[in-house]
Design an enzyme around this catalytic site. Structure first.
Site, short mmCIF file in Angstrom:
data_model
loop_
_atom_site.label_atom_id
_atom_site.label_comp_id
_atom_site.label_asym_id
_atom_site.label_seq_id
_atom_site.Cartn_x
_atom_site.Cartn_y
_atom_site.Cartn_z
N HIS A 1 -7.39 -5.44 -1.63
CA HIS A 1 -6.18 -4.70 -1.23
C HIS A 1 -5.21 -5.61 -0.48
CE1 HIS A 1 -3.87 -1.11 -0.70
NE2 HIS A 1 -3.89 -1.20 0.61
N ASP B 1 -8.89 -4.76 -6.11
CA ASP B 1 -8.53 -3.85 -5.01
C ASP B 1 -9.64 -2.83 -4.79
OD1 ASP B 1 -7.37 -1.93 -3.30
OD2 ASP B 1 -5.37 -2.32 -4.09
N SER C 1 0.85 -1.19 0.00
CA SER C 1 0.00 0.00 0.00
C SER C 1 0.89 1.25 0.00
CB SER C 1 -0.96 -0.04 1.19
OG SER C 1 -1.98 0.91 1.05
#
Length: 803
Positions: free
Chosen positions: A769, A735, A662
């Site tokens: 994610h 995601d 991330s």
């Protein structure tokens, strides 16, 4: 291990797409650890008499993760069972253990069970739990005294929007959101569109973060309304009688008053939005009686499309019941229009409204900064309220008396919210018989527990604090060796409590501590991965040139020989701070049991790498402009970490890689773009072009149009032609995290490849994610290991000859 074939290496060297038609697996020594059974998860009942031990399901299969889902208004819905597409906290078995004598009873669960977390009754004698099947979500009620679990017939739980299962006052009834009976078939997608899908701004809307899974058509709207609409029912847990409550609705919130006679209802209504998630949709906030009739209207909120970023809506927000009165509501209201940039002497007020909801709504208190929450005492109208100054990152906790608005609030705690060393902890909460949560009290005392951060690492604690003098008494603190945290209080006076104790070589187990006595073991879970006990771990501190203290936890592989320089991987995630003192504080503990789960970078230890884990990358400065020197501070922090590892003799400067997930993936790409510190990188699920997040990201408050140079400077995409060290990009194709659209990795891949860089793009089917499926996790670790083996461990020596 499945070795990389010569053909694959040739393709990689040529910059072409490598075969990816099958999932790959890392070596057996990694798989053995990855799939080792997890110890049971404990859940203690409110009475402190029993603890449930829950057997976790570690990884779903790729078939489960790839099952059909509906992506609607920020939700991901399984249309087959009217629940979430994927539950990341599921259990396949359970047992109940008596805390008094350690007696344990195995509870029979349904075949192929996928149980949700237990919801305890206030008296602690029962618990409710859902079981997710392919076609429905079932409701079960468990008894700790009998050690049984029985299904409630006639209820199909709806778990899309709102709190699906909760207890009512007296522990004899449940409040459940259910699939409406006879709702008919789901809407059918039109064979052809009736016209274009149109959106329009009328010049009044505010800025918006980049959300995914939004509604996109009238058909999406119909699907959302169909699957999100639920029928509220009450369930008599003794007789199983089911009683509908009002009409079906989309319940953003639903809770019972302490007397069980009223319900606070938050109903989502049309018009829906195509750019906002369902939480921002228009809603009615009402009070219903037991017959489902509206007896009071608290607020009617329009679409929240004018809320400033970092701000709050106007009107009543965070509406809740006061737990110590039969039916009294409390909520916060903004005094500054909800805009954090507006100057105001007070930003929020606390309002109270008592049954029968006809008298005036009474203001109870005001806060100078943005209100963060309220916690209630057991009696006397005592409450603790918290406000937060976002510019100073300053948080205050104040005592008020709800029934004496004339009494001046008293500041109890005040600190920088990032100051771990001065964190007083959080109040220990307990449910009343009515179900409301209050601070646990013993006469004049309330109890606080916290992480207990120190310059040597965390040492969790239990304190009690006097409500009259505000003096603090320490009841427990973990020793310097081992890691022990308070799980639950077992005695009203805090003299007996349950802890979880672990060491680097002993897995977490539950213990009973009584003042003046040795702790007594309640569980004896065995070490599932003894092969990891040879791993060495050390907290390392150092400074970067500007004097900011930094740290990483050094992990060395089993069998490491002192003085050997290893290939090393730095794993990090940048954070923003106002000052160097808080930026340099230590978090975490080297005394915890070493475990590896999911697609952890720590698995690389088993392949002979040193890991500079959680290397701190503080970005220090004024919150409005902190990112002006993001790149400079990023590179300086990374260089200081490498220098320290080389100085210690554990890392080879020519063989250091970097990785992160991330914002850590974003960091990885930036480090390769702006420095030559690393031989290669692995960036996972990052956002690399900040023009695609134009209304702010992470803690950046300025929009792209206010700080174009900063957005472009911080975007690795802008410097794709400078990324010459090999980079592996991994991203979930589904995601749903704000800002990290899969296209971010796709476009960076194309930019680097088009400029002649060495780059590989791995898109994980159906993954979000974070990566969930067994196959995806195995493949991710294989990709990381293969990449770093080629470009770091086995990389040719650089001409510099530096150590």
């Amino acid at each position: 291990m499945k070795t990389v074939t010569m053909a694959l290496l040739t393709l990689l060297a040529a910059g072409e797409a490598a075969p990816a038609d099958t999932y790959q697996r890392p070596p057996k020594e990694i798989l053995d650890v990855m799939h080792a059974p997890a110890p049971p998860a404990p859940s203690v009942n409110p009475a402190g008499t029993h603890v449930l031990l829950l057997d976790r399901i570690l990884y779903p299969s790729i078939a489960e993760v790839s099952a059909p889902m509906l992506r609607l208004a920020g939700l991901r819905i399984n249309p087959a069972n009217n629940g979430p597409h994927l539950s990341l906290m599921s259990f396949q078995g359970m047992s109940v253990k008596r805390i008094a004598d350690g007696g344990e009873t195995k509870i029979n669960v349904p075949p192929a069970a996928r149980l949700g977390p237990p919801v305890w009754s206030p008296d602690g004698r029962r618990f409710a739990v859902t079981n997710t099947t392919p076609a429905a979500i079932e409701l079960y009620i468990g008894s700790v005294e009998r050690g049984t679990l029985r299904r409630v017939a006639g209820v199909a739980v709806s778990d899309t929007v709102g709190r699906d299962v909760q207890w009512l006052s007296g522990s004899k009834e449940l409040l459940v959101l259910s699939v409406p009976a006879g709702r008919g078939k789901a809407p059918i997608k039109p064979a052809a569109p009736a016209g274009p899908n149109v959106q329009e701004g009328a010049g009044r809307s505010g800025p918006l973060r980049t959300y995914q899974d939004m509604l996109a058509s009238p058909y999406d709207e119909a699907l959302f309304e169909y699957y999100a609409t639920a029928q509220a029912v009450t369930v008599d847990v003794t007789t199983g009688k089911i009683t509908p409550l009002g009409k079906p609705a989309i319940f953003a919130g639903l809770s019972s008053s302490p007397d069980g006679r009223h319900f606070l209802v938050q109903r989502i209504r049309k018009p829906f939005s195509y750019i906002h998630p369902y939480m921002d949709f228009p809603r009615e906030v009402e009070v219903w009686d037991r017959s489902g009739n509206t007896v009071a209207r608290v607020a009617s909120h329009p679409l929240q499309d004018r809320v400033p970023i970092g701000g709050v809506p106007t009107g009543p927000r965070n509406v809740t019941w006061r737990p110590t009165e039969p039916a009294t509501l409390l909520w916060w209201e903004a005094l500054d229009g909800g805009d954090p940039k507006t100057k105001a002497p007070h930003r929020d007020k606390l309002v109270m409204w008592k049954t029968p909801f006809q008298a005036d709504r009474r203001e109870v208190a005001q806060t100078e900064q943005r209100a963060m929450g309220i916690q209630f005492g057991e009696s006397g109208g005592l409450a603790l309220i918290t406000d937060y100054d976002r510019d100073k990152r300053w948080v205050r906790t104040m005592r008020i008396f709800l029934d004496d608005p004339g009494a001046a609030p008293k500041v109890v705690f005040s600190r920088n919210i990032q100051d771990r060393y001065k964190d007083p902890g959080q109040p220990v909460l307990t449910p009343l018989s009515t179900g409301g949560m209050v601070m646990r009290q013993d006469g004049d005392w309330v109890f606080l527990r916290g992480a207990g951060a120190t310059p040597q690492g965390d040492r969790p604690f239990l304190d009690r604090i006097s409500l009259s003098t505000w003096e603090t008494e320490r009841l427990f603190r973990a020793e310097e060796t081992g890691y022990e945290t308070v799980v639950a209080l077992l005695g009203k006076d805090g003299s007996t409590f349950l802890t979880s104790y672990e060491t680097p070589s002993i897995p977490p187990n539950l213990f009973i501590r009584t003042k003046g006595s040795e702790k007594r073991a309640l569980t004896s879970f065995a070490d599932p991965t003894p092969q990891l006990r040879g791993i060495k771990r050390q907290l390392v501190t150092y400074k970067r040139p500007d004097g900011v203290q930094l740290s990483f936890t050094l992990f060395l592989p089993p069998g490491y020989k002192e003085g050997t320089r290893l290939p090393a991987i730095a794993w990090a995630y940048p954070l923003e701070y106002n000052d160097a003192d808080t930026a340099g504080q230590i978090g975490g503990s080297t005394q915890r049991f070493i475990q590896m789960r999911g697609a952890s970078h720590l698995f690389l230890l088993l392949a002979g790498y040193a890991i500079l884990n959680d290397a701190t990358i503080p970005i220090v400065g004024d919150p409005e402009t902190v990112n002006d020197t993001y790149v400079e501070q990023l590179v300086a922090s990374a260089k200081a970490a490498i220098d320290k590892a080389v100085e210690m003799g554990v890392a080879d400067r020519d063989r250091v890689g970097v990785s992160g997930h991330s914002y850590g993936g974003f960091m990885t790409a930036n480090l390769l773009a702006h420095s030559d510190l690393f031989r290669a990188g692995v960036a996972r699920s990052g956002a690399y072009n900040r023009t695609l997040t134009p209304f702010g990201f992470q803690s950046e408050r300025r929009t792209f149009w206010e700080a174009k140079d900063i957005y472009l400077k911080m975007s690795p995409f802008t410097y794709a032609d400078k990324i010459k060290e090999p980079i592996l990009l991994i991203h979930g194709e589904a995601d749903n995290n704000s800002g990290t659209f899969p296209i971010q990795s796709d476009r960076l891949y194309q930019a680097i490849r088009g400029n002649g860089g060495a780059v590989r793009l791995v898109m994980l089917p159906a993954e979000s994610h974070g990566y969930s499926a067994k196959e995806s996790i195995e493949h991710t670790v294989w990709e990381m290991l293969t990449w770093f083996d080629k470009y770091v461990k086995n990389a040719p020596k650089l001409a510099s000859g530096a150590p």
